[in-house]
Design an enzyme around this catalytic site. Structure first.
Site, PDB file in Angstrom:
ATOM      1  N   ASP A 133       0.854  -1.195   0.000  1.00  0.00           N
ATOM      2  CA  ASP A 133       0.000   0.000   0.000  1.00  0.00           C
ATOM      3  C   ASP A 133       0.888   1.241   0.000  1.00  0.00           C
ATOM      4  O   ASP A 133       2.021   1.208   0.498  1.00  0.00           O
ATOM      5  CB  ASP A 133      -0.856   0.051   1.284  1.00  0.00           C
ATOM      6  CG  ASP A 133      -2.014  -0.955   1.272  1.00  0.00           C
ATOM      7  OD1 ASP A 133      -2.275  -1.572   0.232  1.00  0.00           O
ATOM      8  OD2 ASP A 133      -2.643  -1.108   2.333  1.00  0.00           O
ATOM      9  N   ARG A 181      -1.615  -0.801  -8.371  1.00  0.00           N
ATOM     10  CA  ARG A 181      -2.976  -0.399  -8.010  1.00  0.00           C
ATOM     11  C   ARG A 181      -2.995   1.122  -8.111  1.00  0.00           C
ATOM     12  O   ARG A 181      -2.131   1.790  -7.521  1.00  0.00           O
ATOM     13  CB  ARG A 181      -3.296  -0.816  -6.585  1.00  0.00           C
ATOM     14  CG  ARG A 181      -4.673  -0.307  -6.118  1.00  0.00           C
ATOM     15  CD  ARG A 181      -4.823  -0.353  -4.607  1.00  0.00           C
ATOM     16  NE  ARG A 181      -4.787  -1.693  -4.077  1.00  0.00           N
ATOM     17  CZ  ARG A 181      -4.335  -1.993  -2.849  1.00  0.00           C
ATOM     18  NH1 ARG A 181      -3.875  -1.036  -2.056  1.00  0.00           N
ATOM     19  NH2 ARG A 181      -4.334  -3.231  -2.430  1.00  0.00           N
TER      20      ARG A 181
HETATM   21  P1  FDA Z   1     -14.271   9.441  -4.246  1.00  0.00           P
HETATM   22  O1  FDA Z   1     -14.122   9.365  -2.778  1.00  0.00           O
HETATM   23  O2  FDA Z   1     -13.777  10.630  -5.002  1.00  0.00           O
HETATM   24  O3  FDA Z   1     -15.777   9.211  -4.582  1.00  0.00           O
HETATM   25  C1  FDA Z   1     -16.244   9.435  -5.895  1.00  0.00           C
HETATM   26  C2  FDA Z   1     -17.715   9.137  -5.970  1.00  0.00           C
HETATM   27  O4  FDA Z   1     -17.947   7.751  -5.740  1.00  0.00           O
HETATM   28  C3  FDA Z   1     -18.554   9.829  -4.911  1.00  0.00           C
HETATM   29  O5  FDA Z   1     -18.827  11.143  -5.277  1.00  0.00           O
HETATM   30  C4  FDA Z   1     -19.785   8.943  -4.877  1.00  0.00           C
HETATM   31  O6  FDA Z   1     -20.610   9.218  -5.977  1.00  0.00           O
HETATM   32  C5  FDA Z   1     -19.187   7.577  -5.078  1.00  0.00           C
HETATM   33  N1  FDA Z   1     -18.951   6.928  -3.774  1.00  0.00           N
HETATM   34  C6  FDA Z   1     -17.803   6.882  -3.081  1.00  0.00           C
HETATM   35  N2  FDA Z   1     -17.968   6.193  -1.933  1.00  0.00           N
HETATM   36  C7  FDA Z   1     -19.249   5.802  -1.906  1.00  0.00           C
HETATM   37  C8  FDA Z   1     -20.046   5.068  -0.985  1.00  0.00           C
HETATM   38  N3  FDA Z   1     -19.564   4.620   0.164  1.00  0.00           N
HETATM   39  N4  FDA Z   1     -21.327   4.857  -1.298  1.00  0.00           N
HETATM   40  C9  FDA Z   1     -21.858   5.330  -2.421  1.00  0.00           C
HETATM   41  N5  FDA Z   1     -21.161   6.050  -3.339  1.00  0.00           N
HETATM   42  C10 FDA Z   1     -19.887   6.276  -3.072  1.00  0.00           C
HETATM   43  N6  FDA Z   1      -5.275   5.215  -0.769  1.00  0.00           N
HETATM   44  C11 FDA Z   1      -3.961   5.423  -0.534  1.00  0.00           C
HETATM   45  O7  FDA Z   1      -3.551   6.556  -0.331  1.00  0.00           O
HETATM   46  N7  FDA Z   1      -3.097   4.356  -0.494  1.00  0.00           N
HETATM   47  C12 FDA Z   1      -3.505   3.091  -0.755  1.00  0.00           C
HETATM   48  O8  FDA Z   1      -2.692   2.166  -0.726  1.00  0.00           O
HETATM   49  C13 FDA Z   1      -4.884   2.861  -1.015  1.00  0.00           C
HETATM   50  N8  FDA Z   1      -5.374   1.607  -1.243  1.00  0.00           N
HETATM   51  C14 FDA Z   1      -6.686   1.449  -1.626  1.00  0.00           C
HETATM   52  C15 FDA Z   1      -7.172   0.195  -1.987  1.00  0.00           C
HETATM   53  C16 FDA Z   1      -8.465   0.051  -2.467  1.00  0.00           C
HETATM   54  C17 FDA Z   1      -8.962  -1.308  -2.876  1.00  0.00           C
HETATM   55  C18 FDA Z   1      -9.324   1.188  -2.575  1.00  0.00           C
HETATM   56  C19 FDA Z   1     -10.714   1.083  -3.130  1.00  0.00           C
HETATM   57  C20 FDA Z   1      -8.858   2.420  -2.173  1.00  0.00           C
HETATM   58  C21 FDA Z   1      -7.562   2.567  -1.676  1.00  0.00           C
HETATM   59  N9  FDA Z   1      -7.097   3.802  -1.268  1.00  0.00           N
HETATM   60  C22 FDA Z   1      -5.755   3.969  -1.013  1.00  0.00           C
HETATM   61  C23 FDA Z   1      -8.048   4.905  -0.983  1.00  0.00           C
HETATM   62  C24 FDA Z   1      -8.202   5.861  -2.171  1.00  0.00           C
HETATM   63  O9  FDA Z   1      -7.023   6.615  -2.315  1.00  0.00           O
HETATM   64  C25 FDA Z   1      -9.373   6.810  -1.957  1.00  0.00           C
HETATM   65  O10 FDA Z   1      -9.124   7.584  -0.824  1.00  0.00           O
HETATM   66  C26 FDA Z   1     -10.706   6.118  -1.791  1.00  0.00           C
HETATM   67  O11 FDA Z   1     -10.841   5.032  -2.657  1.00  0.00           O
HETATM   68  C27 FDA Z   1     -11.848   7.114  -2.058  1.00  0.00           C
HETATM   69  O12 FDA Z   1     -11.793   7.572  -3.350  1.00  0.00           O
HETATM   70  P2  FDA Z   1     -12.703   7.004  -4.539  1.00  0.00           P
HETATM   71  O13 FDA Z   1     -11.809   6.738  -5.700  1.00  0.00           O
HETATM   72  O14 FDA Z   1     -13.458   5.821  -4.090  1.00  0.00           O
HETATM   73  O15 FDA Z   1     -13.629   8.177  -4.990  1.00  0.00           O
END
Ligand code: FDA
Length: 304
Positions: A133, A181
């Site tokens: 990670d 990733r």
């Molecule tokens: P974001 O938070 O921008 O959300 C975009 C849109 O998605 C929202 O506006 C909404 O519409 C929808 N949405 C999001 N969450 C929702 C929910 N719970 N319910 C409904 N709709 C929702 N970070 C890091 O710094 N180091 C790492 O090693 C990792 N590893 C990692 C592994 C995996 C498998 C994941 C999924 C994520 C990570 N992350 C991470 C975290 C990543 O950097 C990030 O903070 C989160 O995934 C949140 O960002 P999103 O891309 O999901 O979109």
């Protein structure tokens, strides 16, 4: 405005050593069990097997923050090894995710490297894969240096690149051929090193996804953002990129229906399953990302 304040409070809490230490004694609380699959390897394996039955593959992460002694880092290393053994014994379709600071990165780089080699030898024995990670910016270069060192000896290791960092497009270019990733980024970083504006982060996210996919490298797109997922689906279709070359990933307990739906559409969907008693920092970062989740945390206050 309120959203920014609450986000900062949760991120601040996630970094509090005192709260993280205290929470270890509380057991999973405030609704954390919705996003953390229990405190033991057994509970993580149970969650993985149950997701496998729905057509999803998994990665497990034994939560741990603020490791500051060799003893703690050695303990975390043993735990990773035990987890890989348990995955093999259980037959779950599951790999391992870990953080280098848990394994002593801040204590002694060579010691951390030694710990990683032990973990990767075990993973190799079980023909499994380990994902490092990515943590905060202060550890980014060190993590990439260690990955490069390990990749000289092991193919079964990859890392994570965060779209919010200005440096990420160049990092992705430099890491052609390495399984990555790709995420938006979860830590609070300064404007000197990271985009602060969501639109810019999203644009850079698509830029690095396109770059890694077009270079023929295996790409894990880890997001809950349906807009990004739709764009990726369109992009791979347009460019004839095989479904064997990429996977989607989401966190345990988040957008569960969409996870199953993507698997049913024939995409590889991997669920990241965190477990362990050091759940507080992880849980706070999830609340920071989506203040709407505070509702289930408040409910959890009353239900344990
Ligand atoms: P974001 O938070 O921008 O959300 C975009 C849109 O998605 C929202 O506006 C909404 O519409 C929808 N949405 C999001 N969450 C929702 C929910 N719970 N319910 C409904 N709709 C929702 N970070 C890091 O710094 N180091 C790492 O090693 C990792 N590893 C990692 C592994 C995996 C498998 C994941 C999924 C994520 C990570 N992350 C991470 C975290 C990543 O950097 C990030 O903070 C989160 O995934 C949140 O960002 P999103 O891309 O999901 O979109």
């Amino acid at each position: 405005m309120i959203e920014t304040i609450s986000k900062n409070i949760f991120l601040y809490a996630s970094q509090s050593r005192a709260l993280n230490t205290a929470a270890k004694k509380w057991g999973l609380r405030f609704g954390a069990s919705q996003v953390v699959a229990g405190e033991t390897i057994e509970s993580a394996m149970k969650a993985a097997k149950s997701l496998n039955e729905k057509g999803l593959v998994c990665t497990v992460d034994h939560l741990g923050e603020f490791v500051s002694s060799r003893e703690e880092a050695s303990e975390a290393t043993e735990y990773c090894i035990r987890t890989l053994d348990s995955i093999a014994e259980s037959g779950a379709q599951c790999n391992l995710s870990l953080k280098l600071t848990q394994l002593g990165l801040d204590i002694d780089v060579d010691f951390c490297l030694h710990n990683m080699r032990r973990i990767l030898d075990t993973a190799k024995k079980h023909q499994n894969f380990v994902r490092i990670d990515m943590e905060d910016y202060a550890h980014c270069q060190m993590t990439l240096d260690m990955l490069r060192e390990l990749r000289k000896e092991y193919e079964n290791v990859g890392t994570v690149i965060q779209a919010y960092l200005h440096r990420s497009l160049q990092d992705v270019k430099d890491l052609k051929g390495v399984p990555l990733r790709l995420v938006k980024g979860a830590y609070k970083e300064s404007p000197e090193v990271a985009y602060q504006d969501k639109k810019q982060v999203d644009e850079n996210y698509m830029r690095i996804i396109r770059e890694h996919l077009l270079s023929g490298s295996y790409t894990a797109i880890a997001t809950h953002d349906h807009n990004i997922i739709a764009k990726v689906k369109e992009f791979v279709e347009e460019h004839g990129i095989s479904r064997d070359q990429f996977e989607f990933q989401m966190l345990y307990g988040i957008r569960k229906e969409m996870q199953v739906q993507l698997a049913e559409e024939g995409y590889t969907m991997r669920v990241y399953i965190p477990f362990g008693n050091d759940w507080f920092g992880y849980f706070m970062r999830r609340l920071a990302e989506r203040p709407q989740n505070v509702a289930f945390a408040i409910k959890g206050l009353f239900s344990k």
